[in-house]
Motif scaffolding. Structure first.
Motif, PDB file in Angstrom:
ATOM      1  N   PRO A 167       0.867  -1.347   0.252  1.00 62.69           N
ATOM      2  CA  PRO A 167       0.125   0.371  -0.093  1.00 62.69           C
ATOM      3  C   PRO A 167       0.919   0.976   0.409  1.00 62.69           C
ATOM      4  O   PRO A 167       0.813   1.696   0.939  1.00 62.69           O
ATOM      5  N   GLY A 170      -0.884   4.472   0.575  1.00 60.50           N
ATOM      6  CA  GLY A 170      -2.481   4.951   1.479  1.00 60.50           C
ATOM      7  C   GLY A 170      -3.365   4.128   0.270  1.00 60.50           C
ATOM      8  O   GLY A 170      -3.487   4.113  -1.041  1.00 60.50           O
ATOM      9  N   ARG A 171      -4.218   3.576   0.380  1.00 57.01           N
ATOM     10  CA  ARG A 171      -5.903   3.322   0.268  1.00 57.01           C
ATOM     11  C   ARG A 171      -5.884   3.863  -0.891  1.00 57.01           C
ATOM     12  O   ARG A 171      -6.241   3.457  -2.267  1.00 57.01           O
ATOM     13  N   GLU A 172      -6.033   5.202  -0.857  1.00 57.82           N
ATOM     14  CA  GLU A 172      -6.658   6.528  -1.817  1.00 57.82           C
ATOM     15  C   GLU A 172      -5.949   6.082  -3.172  1.00 57.82           C
ATOM     16  O   GLU A 172      -6.016   6.102  -4.184  1.00 57.82           O
ATOM     17  N   ARG A 175      -5.523   2.361  -4.986  1.00 55.90           N
ATOM     18  CA  ARG A 175      -7.061   2.435  -5.787  1.00 55.90           C
ATOM     19  C   ARG A 175      -6.223   2.955  -6.981  1.00 55.90           C
ATOM     20  O   ARG A 175      -7.127   2.894  -8.120  1.00 55.90           O
ATOM     21  N   ARG A 269      -8.949  -5.319  -1.173  1.00 56.89           N
ATOM     22  CA  ARG A 269      -7.879  -3.932  -0.210  1.00 56.89           C
ATOM     23  C   ARG A 269      -7.917  -3.062   0.234  1.00 56.89           C
ATOM     24  O   ARG A 269      -7.487  -2.502   0.787  1.00 56.89           O
ATOM     25  N   TYR A 270      -8.806  -1.967  -1.368  1.00 58.10           N
ATOM     26  CA  TYR A 270      -9.072  -0.712  -1.570  1.00 58.10           C
ATOM     27  C   TYR A 270      -9.917  -0.196  -1.804  1.00 58.10           C
ATOM     28  O   TYR A 270      -9.781   0.675  -2.011  1.00 58.10           O
TER      29      TYR A 270
END
Length: 286
Positions: A167, A170-172, A175, A269-270
């Motif tokens: 990651p 981070g997630r955003e 994504r 995951r995201y």
């Protein structure tokens, strides 16, 4: 009296850009504040670019060309300026990359630089704790322009599944990065395959590498260590890299199944919710 910093236009592309910006602005009878108002920035930023304290972006260069009616001069020059911001050891590779007709790469840890989003690139480059992060990010985005050329290089990427799960940013950010990878599904010049975890041991456990092919020059293999990069046109090395890459491609998922895996990782995951057109791809059995 204002102390105007003298520039040596021959010192670097950045110095040349700054000195020409100052010269053409003054020839147009504009103050820094007046030009800034025209190109939607502050007069202070104009001054910082003129004195090389800031590196111009491509958008800035295009706006200045329009404002000063310089017939694309700054837009052409900014590419050299941004390339000069790359690490010194990386610049020779970037020059060869821009000339290549075929790029093949295996990436074990992260998404290949030419396919990175700006936010993902910023997170990656920040790990090196650079003094001028904005400039490095801008330079990486400039490199990617070669994929938008009328005749871009055929770019084949084998991406380890680990890069999808790590990651970065981070997630955003992840994504958006995986969505960006999916945007190349219908691009005839870019192909992305994922080497799945289930492949186990494979032909490049030692790490990532790139291979460049040219119309008239010998092939090149490029690798990196902790602090620098290395290029070679040694025929034995090039032949070994080609053999290993063929094995990696054979072990990787197909382009279609790779897209399905990317979508699955986005969902699991995201938190990505696939669009209708993604659902058909996601049904592929992995």
């Amino acid at each position: 009296m204002v102390n105007i910093r003298a520039l040596d236009p021959s010192a670097s592309p950045l110095d040349y850009f700054g000195s020409e910006l100052r010269r053409k602005r003054e020839a147009a009878g504009l103050t820094q504040k007046e030009l800034g108002a025209i190109v939607f920035c502050t007069g202070s930023l104009i001054g910082q670019i003129e004195t090389t304290l800031k590196v111009p972006t491509r958008e800035f260069a295009e706006r200045v060309d329009a404002a000063l009616m310089t017939d694309g001069f700054f837009s052409r020059l900014v590419g050299l300026v941004l390339r000069s911001q790359l690490p010194t050891w990386f610049q020779p590779y970037a020059e060869m990359e821009a000339k290549a007709t075929y790029i093949s790469t295996y990436q074990a840890q992260m998404v290949y630089g030419l396919l990175q989003t700006e936010a993902y690139a910023r997170a990656v480059l920040a790990t090196g704790m650079p003094d001028r992060l904005d400039e490095l990010v801008a330079a990486r985005m400039e490199r990617q322009r070669l994929l938008a050329r009328e005749q871009p290089p055929l770019t084949w990427v084998v991406l380890d599944e680990a890069a999808l799960h790590r990651p970065i940013g981070g997630r955003e950010v992840m994504r958006d990065q995986l969505a960006h990878l999916l945007s190349f599904r219908d691009d005839r010049w870019v192909r992305v395959q994922v080497l799945p975890f289930r492949a186990g041991e494979h032909a490049s456990l030692i790490g990532s590498f790139n291979a460049l092919r040219f119309a008239d020059d010998p092939d090149i293999v490029y690798t990196e260590d902790l602090i620098s990069g290395h290029m070679t046109a040694n025929p034995d090395t090039v032949r070994e890299a080609a053999l290993r890459y063929a094995h990696l491609q054979a072990s990787a998922l197909s382009v279609e199944d790779s897209a399905a895996l990317i979508i699955r990782v986005m969902e699991e995951r995201y938190g990505h919710q696939p669009a209708a057109e993604d659902s058909d791809v996601a049904e592929v059995q992995l």
